[in-house]
Scaffold this motif. Structure first.
Motif, PDB file in Angstrom:
ATOM      1  N   TYR A  52      17.225  15.774 -16.751  1.00 28.60           N
ATOM      2  CA  TYR A  52      17.536  14.858 -17.854  1.00 28.60           C
ATOM      3  C   TYR A  52      17.729  13.435 -17.340  1.00 28.60           C
ATOM      4  CZ  TYR A  52      20.099  12.386 -21.469  1.00 28.60           C
ATOM      5  OH  TYR A  52      20.508  11.437 -22.382  1.00 28.60           O
ATOM      6  N   ASN A  53      18.476  13.284 -16.252  1.00 26.42           N
ATOM      7  CA  ASN A  53      18.717  11.940 -15.716  1.00 26.42           C
ATOM      8  C   ASN A  53      17.418  11.281 -15.250  1.00 26.42           C
ATOM      9  OD1 ASN A  53      21.499  11.887 -16.158  1.00 26.42           O
ATOM     10  ND2 ASN A  53      21.925  12.985 -14.255  1.00 26.42           N
ATOM     11  N   LYS A  56      15.431  10.411 -18.483  1.00 23.49           N
ATOM     12  CA  LYS A  56      16.100   9.312 -19.190  1.00 23.49           C
ATOM     13  C   LYS A  56      15.731   7.970 -18.559  1.00 23.49           C
ATOM     14  CE  LYS A  56      20.481   8.560 -18.445  1.00 23.49           C
ATOM     15  NZ  LYS A  56      21.964   8.592 -18.452  1.00 23.49           N
ATOM     16  N   GLN A  60      13.424   4.954 -20.359  1.00 25.43           N
ATOM     17  CA  GLN A  60      13.984   3.620 -20.569  1.00 25.43           C
ATOM     18  C   GLN A  60      13.056   2.538 -20.033  1.00 25.43           C
ATOM     19  OE1 GLN A  60      17.770   4.231 -18.633  1.00 25.43           O
ATOM     20  NE2 GLN A  60      18.805   4.837 -20.524  1.00 25.43           N
ATOM     21  N   LEU A 313      12.814  12.651 -26.224  1.00 29.29           N
ATOM     22  CA  LEU A 313      13.545  11.668 -25.423  1.00 29.29           C
ATOM     23  C   LEU A 313      13.120  10.241 -25.744  1.00 29.29           C
ATOM     24  CD1 LEU A 313      13.503  13.479 -21.969  1.00 29.29           C
ATOM     25  CD2 LEU A 313      15.566  12.814 -23.188  1.00 29.29           C
ATOM     26  N   GLU A 317      15.369   7.250 -27.554  1.00 31.11           N
ATOM     27  CA  GLU A 317      15.646   6.024 -26.801  1.00 31.11           C
ATOM     28  C   GLU A 317      15.212   4.777 -27.568  1.00 31.11           C
ATOM     29  OE1 GLU A 317      16.540   3.184 -23.921  1.00 31.11           O
ATOM     30  OE2 GLU A 317      17.170   5.286 -23.951  1.00 31.11           O
ATOM     31  N   LEU A 323      19.711   6.459 -24.867  1.00 33.57           N
ATOM     32  CA  LEU A 323      19.961   7.884 -24.653  1.00 33.57           C
ATOM     33  C   LEU A 323      21.374   8.109 -24.129  1.00 33.57           C
ATOM     34  CD1 LEU A 323      16.547   8.875 -23.076  1.00 33.57           C
ATOM     35  CD2 LEU A 323      17.578  10.033 -25.049  1.00 33.57           C
ATOM     36  N   TYR A 327      23.662  14.970 -20.015  1.00 37.50           N
ATOM     37  CA  TYR A 327      22.739  15.958 -20.584  1.00 37.50           C
ATOM     38  C   TYR A 327      23.380  16.722 -21.744  1.00 37.50           C
ATOM     39  CZ  TYR A 327      20.067  20.333 -20.828  1.00 37.50           C
ATOM     40  OH  TYR A 327      19.359  21.419 -21.261  1.00 37.50           O
ATOM     41  N   PHE A 330      23.542  14.623 -24.757  1.00 36.10           N
ATOM     42  CA  PHE A 330      22.204  14.505 -25.331  1.00 36.10           C
ATOM     43  C   PHE A 330      21.885  15.711 -26.217  1.00 36.10           C
ATOM     44  CE2 PHE A 330      17.901  16.255 -24.720  1.00 36.10           C
ATOM     45  CZ  PHE A 330      17.173  15.357 -25.507  1.00 36.10           C
TER      46      PHE A 330
END
Length: 594
Positions: A52-53, A56, A60, A313, A317, A323, A327, A330
């Motif tokens: 997820y990180n 994300k 972005q 995602l 965003e 976001l 996680y 989210f």
């Protein structure tokens, strides 16, 4: 149907009506890129939090440049699904025309930079889209603007706080930037238009009675199609004529001459921010449609995608706001916003696991183009009897779009293919449910959705520690095989871990050696030891079997054992040189491994 900034607002009511009456909505997005840097690539080592990180940070950096939506209805008497498909070109635009970046403070204390929008284009993604004839001219010249719900809320809050004073309104950074950054050539165009309006207004005043049907039409379509130039033009007209002249913006950009009373002007502070609110509402753009998708999804109209995780995602965003930090947060937020979603790639994997379809009738890949071809032209059309008819209804297509509709990686066509596969997969699940391929009745859309309900809100995860994530519950435990431990036999072949180029070379050597057995990822532990994550058990068995035979190989390969191979555990137990009792060793290992 192709949708750009020229026809988006006109088509929006029609699209909303179709969403209101649909059974489900299929979606697909094309991005300006996928991976912002090498460290953010997917890995079989990734936990759900780590993945997820990574995603994300990627989302972005990039933007959605094309969104396809296919809206499906069901005609029960004809056992027929019908779809209307739209392809939207998107390009976010800043407030202002460039120049200095002005900032403002939001209600939560963070700073918002107003005019400039920065995003990346990844060269490999551009080459990929060019291969499929993506129309970049439409993107850059006619892309639909958008702003996030978070931005919209902040801008409107700023206006409401300042609406009692014209001076305060004009000091708001995003308004100030529009007024101060206009290019000289655009200012010249506006002045010419204002002069013509002034002359028209003088002619109107000479008439004994005002004809409210008389209007001045702006001929310059560059001004008409530019939301911010229209804002400046209307604002200047309002300043010059105050309450004596208002305007109606029709599709020709006309103004109607209207007299207002003094009472209206004096008592209504909202008139002070009328033009600014109109500016924001027109700048919201595609986010208006995103709001409709979430609205009708919450009314139990499913949203369907193929490999939907990235689409969810990037939409959150850019259309909702930043976001969430974690996680788990989210999962909560996206489930609140989109509580009814399906991933056809996940469905296709789960269907094969039922062993309902004979081997000779199974598809050989879960890629969208393969699945669609399999169900439309291959063996999959009549696996289960009485499969519904699926029709695509298209109106007013341009010639170039009609051609691209048959090309994969056009977001509209991919959205339609996703919806098509969703129906076919759902119908086969009906056969699984009744334990027969001979379905002798019409299966309604309600029954299709009811039978696959247990697969809802599960998103396929590519090359990860688990095969999918579940948005409305706990994620599954990993079904990947245990890691492999690799050690170089000779220190002369060892690679120094502190040298990044040498480290990458070593990873490449191991990947080249073991990659022929299946999908793998490599992590170096130290200068001559590595971990290998493997996609499936067959690959593990092949590697262990092969290297057990090859005694001359430069590598020793075994299954990873955290007690024997983890540097952290070894350091913890022996690094201080202390002697630990047997009971304490067992307790320590239990805590560390868990």
């Amino acid at each position: 149907m192709l949708v750009t900034n020229e026809n988006f607002e006109e088509l929006l009511p029609q699209i909303e009506n179709e969403l209101k009456n649909c059974v489900f909505m299929a979606i697909d997005c094309e991005f300006s890129g996928l991976t912002a840097k090498n460290s953010l690539k997917n890995s079989l080592f990734d936990t759900n939090n780590e993945r997820y990180n990574k995603l994300k940070e990627n989302m972005q950096s990039f933007i959605p440049i094309q969104v396809g939506i296919s809206i499906f209805t069901f005609i029960n008497q004809q056992n027929t699904y019908q779809s209307k498909t739209y392809t939207f070109y998107l390009l976010p635009r800043p407030f202002g025309f460039g120049g200095n970046i002005l900032s403002s403070t939001t209600t939560d204390g963070t700073m918002v930079s107003t005019p400039e929008t920065y995003y990346l284009f990844q060269s490999t993604c551009i080459q990929f889209l060019c291969k499929y004839q993506f129309d970049f001219n439409k993107l850059f010249y006619k892309g639909i603007n958008y702003m996030s719900i978070k931005q919209e809320t902040e801008y409107k809050n700023q206006l409401n706080n300042c609406k009692h004073s014209i001076e305060l309104i004009e000091s708001i950074p995003f308004i100030q930037n529009i007024q101060e950054s206009i290019p000289i050539e655009d200012e010249t165009l506006l002045n010419t238009e204002l002069k013509n309006i002034l002359e028209w207004n003088q002619q109107q005043k000479k008439q004994s009675t005002i004809n409210t049907n008389e209007k001045y039409v702006i001929q310059n379509q560059y001004i008409v199609n530019n939301v911010q130039l229209m804002y400046l033009l209307k604002k200047e007209i309002k300043r010059r004529y105050k309450s004596s002249l208002s305007f109606v913006h029709d599709h020709e950009g006309g103004f109607v001459y209207v007299k207002l009373t003094e009472e209206e002007t004096e008592t209504n502070n909202d008139k002070n921010i009328e033009l600014e609110l109109e500016l924001i509402n027109k700048s919201i753009g595609f986010t208006k449609l995103y709001k409709l998708l979430t609205k009708y999804n919450q009314l139990k109209k499913p949203l369907v995608g193929h490999n939907l995780y990235l689409d969810v995602l990037i939409m959150y965003e850019h259309f909702n706001g930043t976001l969430p930090r974690t996680y788990n947060e989210f999962k909560l937020k996206i489930h609140e916003q989109l509580p009814n979603i399906y991933d056809t790639k996940y469905l296709s994997y789960q269907l094969l696991k039922t062993n309902f379809i004979p081997k000779q009738l199974q598809w050989n890949s879960n890629a969208l183009n393969v699945l669609y071809t399999f169900f439309k032209d291959g063996k999959g059309r009549h696996i289960v009897f009485n499969s519904p008819i699926i029709e695509s209804i298209q109106e007013n297509m341009e010639n170039d779009y009609e051609q691209s509709l048959n090309d994969f990686h056009d977001a509209g066509f991919d959205a339609y293919c996703t919806g098509y596969c969703f129906i076919r997969l759902a119908h086969i699940f009906v056969g699984v449910h009744y334990e027969t391929m001979s379905i002798n009745k019409t299966i309604t859309s309600i029954e299709h959705l009811s039978i696959i309900n247990k697969y809802k809100n599960c998103l396929n995860l590519i090359r990860g520690n688990v095969s999918y994530i579940k948005l409305d519950g706990p994620d599954p435990t990993s079904d990947r095989p245990s890691w492999l431990y690799v050690k170089c036999k000779s220190n002369s072949n060892s690679l120094f871990i502190n040298n990044p180029s040498v480290k990458q070379s070593n990873i490449k050597n191991i990947t080249d050696t073991l990659g022929k057995y299946g999908s793998i990822d490599v992590q170096m532990l130290n200068k001559n030891e590595a971990l290998v994550a493997v996609a499936n058990q067959r690959c593990v068995n092949d590697i262990l079997k092969q290297f057990k035979r090859q005694r001359e190989s430069e590598y020793i390969i075994t299954k990873y054992n955290p007690i024997r191979h983890s540097p952290i555990i070894k350091t913890y137990l022996w690094g201080s040189g202390c002697v630990i009792t047997g009971g304490l060793i067992v307790w320590s290992l239990y805590r560390l491994v868990n």
